[in-house]
Design a protein around this motif. Sequence first.
Motif, PDB file in Angstrom:
ATOM      1  N   MET A  10       1.130  -1.254   0.431  1.00  0.00           N
ATOM      2  CA  MET A  10      -0.404   0.100  -0.153  1.00  0.00           C
ATOM      3  C   MET A  10       0.748   1.107   0.222  1.00  0.00           C
ATOM      4  O   MET A  10       1.141   1.915  -0.468  1.00  0.00           O
ATOM      5  CB  MET A  10      -1.243   0.284   1.338  1.00  0.00           C
ATOM      6  N   LEU A  11       1.797   1.385   0.723  1.00  0.00           N
ATOM      7  CA  LEU A  11       3.061   2.601   0.802  1.00  0.00           C
ATOM      8  C   LEU A  11       3.776   2.907  -0.335  1.00  0.00           C
ATOM      9  O   LEU A  11       3.602   4.062  -0.802  1.00  0.00           O
ATOM     10  CB  LEU A  11       3.781   2.561   2.202  1.00  0.00           C
ATOM     11  N   LEU A  12       4.160   1.339  -1.468  1.00  0.00           N
ATOM     12  CA  LEU A  12       5.157   1.329  -1.958  1.00  0.00           C
ATOM     13  C   LEU A  12       3.956   2.238  -3.160  1.00  0.00           C
ATOM     14  O   LEU A  12       4.540   2.729  -3.860  1.00  0.00           O
ATOM     15  CB  LEU A  12       5.613   0.481  -2.824  1.00  0.00           C
ATOM     16  N   GLU A  71       3.357   5.264  -2.603  1.00  0.00           N
ATOM     17  CA  GLU A  71       5.121   6.243  -3.314  1.00  0.00           C
ATOM     18  C   GLU A  71       5.312   6.626  -5.085  1.00  0.00           C
ATOM     19  O   GLU A  71       5.452   7.533  -5.555  1.00  0.00           O
ATOM     20  CB  GLU A  71       5.830   5.277  -2.513  1.00  0.00           C
ATOM     21  N   GLN A  72       4.392   5.930  -5.479  1.00  0.00           N
ATOM     22  CA  GLN A  72       4.397   5.487  -6.656  1.00  0.00           C
ATOM     23  C   GLN A  72       3.138   6.785  -7.316  1.00  0.00           C
ATOM     24  O   GLN A  72       3.634   7.488  -8.371  1.00  0.00           O
ATOM     25  CB  GLN A  72       4.356   4.175  -7.856  1.00  0.00           C
ATOM     26  N   TRP A  73       2.445   6.135  -7.000  1.00  0.00           N
ATOM     27  CA  TRP A  73       1.307   8.046  -7.400  1.00  0.00           C
ATOM     28  C   TRP A  73       1.527   8.864  -6.949  1.00  0.00           C
ATOM     29  O   TRP A  73       1.589  10.195  -8.052  1.00  0.00           O
ATOM     30  CB  TRP A  73      -0.100   7.112  -6.245  1.00  0.00           C
ATOM     31  N   ARG A  74       2.170   8.614  -5.987  1.00  0.00           N
ATOM     32  CA  ARG A  74       3.025  10.652  -5.606  1.00  0.00           C
ATOM     33  C   ARG A  74       3.406  11.225  -6.827  1.00  0.00           C
ATOM     34  O   ARG A  74       3.424  12.489  -7.392  1.00  0.00           O
ATOM     35  CB  ARG A  74       3.628  10.830  -4.178  1.00  0.00           C
ATOM     36  N   ASP A 106      -6.649   5.189  -0.055  1.00  0.00           N
ATOM     37  CA  ASP A 106      -5.370   4.229  -0.232  1.00  0.00           C
ATOM     38  C   ASP A 106      -4.031   5.412  -0.236  1.00  0.00           C
ATOM     39  O   ASP A 106      -3.163   4.728  -0.078  1.00  0.00           O
ATOM     40  CB  ASP A 106      -5.818   3.567  -1.956  1.00  0.00           C
ATOM     41  N   ARG A 107      -4.585   6.766  -0.615  1.00  0.00           N
ATOM     42  CA  ARG A 107      -2.713   7.527   0.054  1.00  0.00           C
ATOM     43  C   ARG A 107      -2.866   8.212   0.838  1.00  0.00           C
ATOM     44  O   ARG A 107      -1.868   8.453   1.630  1.00  0.00           O
ATOM     45  CB  ARG A 107      -2.694   8.720  -1.314  1.00  0.00           C
ATOM     46  N   TYR A 108      -3.788   7.974   1.586  1.00  0.00           N
ATOM     47  CA  TYR A 108      -3.575   9.017   2.928  1.00  0.00           C
ATOM     48  C   TYR A 108      -4.446   8.366   3.635  1.00  0.00           C
ATOM     49  O   TYR A 108      -5.590   8.900   4.574  1.00  0.00           O
ATOM     50  CB  TYR A 108      -4.222  10.578   3.081  1.00  0.00           C
TER      51      TYR A 108
END
Length: 289
Positions: free
Chosen positions: A68-70, A73-76, A196-198
Amino acid sequence: MPAGVTDPDYKPLPGRLGNLTVVQLHTLDKLKKELQDEGHFAPERHDDSTLLRFLRARKFDLVASKTMLLNAEQWRKEFGVDELIKNFDYPEQKDVDKYYPQYYHKTDKDGRPIYIEGLSHFDYNALYAITTQERQLQRLVWEYEKLLMNRFPVCSKVAGHPVETCTTILDLKGVSMTNFYRVKDYVGKATGIGQDRYPETMGKFYIINAPWAFTAVWTVIKPWLDEVTVKKINILGGSYKDTLLQQIPAENLPVEFGGKCQCEGGCSLSDAGPWNEKGKEEAAPQISA
């Protein structure tokens, strides 16, 4: 106990710093070490509190939390979040506010920032004549980043304990099914970004003035949400005032929702809160408006 705690009554909830089981603490350390060893660790945003948000979101499943975290990070990188933080400008805000107000406003009784969305004046054609869905999503992400970098740290300092979640009010007064279905694509994408991102930034969520037809709307929305999120949502009709005031001081709740606050120029454009009070905002780095 987390650093900076001055509230003598503060008791961390399970899964937070100061209240971790041996297994949870081991999982946190292992996640951090794997991220460091693999070159994915970003010290400026991967503090223990952030890593724990992802771990709680996946019930401390190391593999699922790391994935989920990776992915986040890719989405960022793909979304251009770092560039957005530096350069985002939203000159259409005052006009957008007429049709779809979305704003942070003061704090609740637990020190959480209050986030409010109102659909009572929603006009799809007027809204998308002055902005785009892409611009709205960029503004949403910019506000999430400001929440993490500015609002939460300042609110934590004022409260004397970590503040990591918001109280949200969604006003559905007068919303028609037609209008909802016209905006559901944006709502779906916004919900995905939040979850998913926050993750783990929602504390309490009040849906007020829910119309009789909301059952059909909820049927569409609910599958987008995870089980933990669904449990935080309180669906209310028109008799919501007493429930809101149990959680929010009257002086912090806009008068249109049964409170006493009447900010000059309107609460929805004021960005009123401790993050904008002299002295208190120095608790954290600032993202300029």
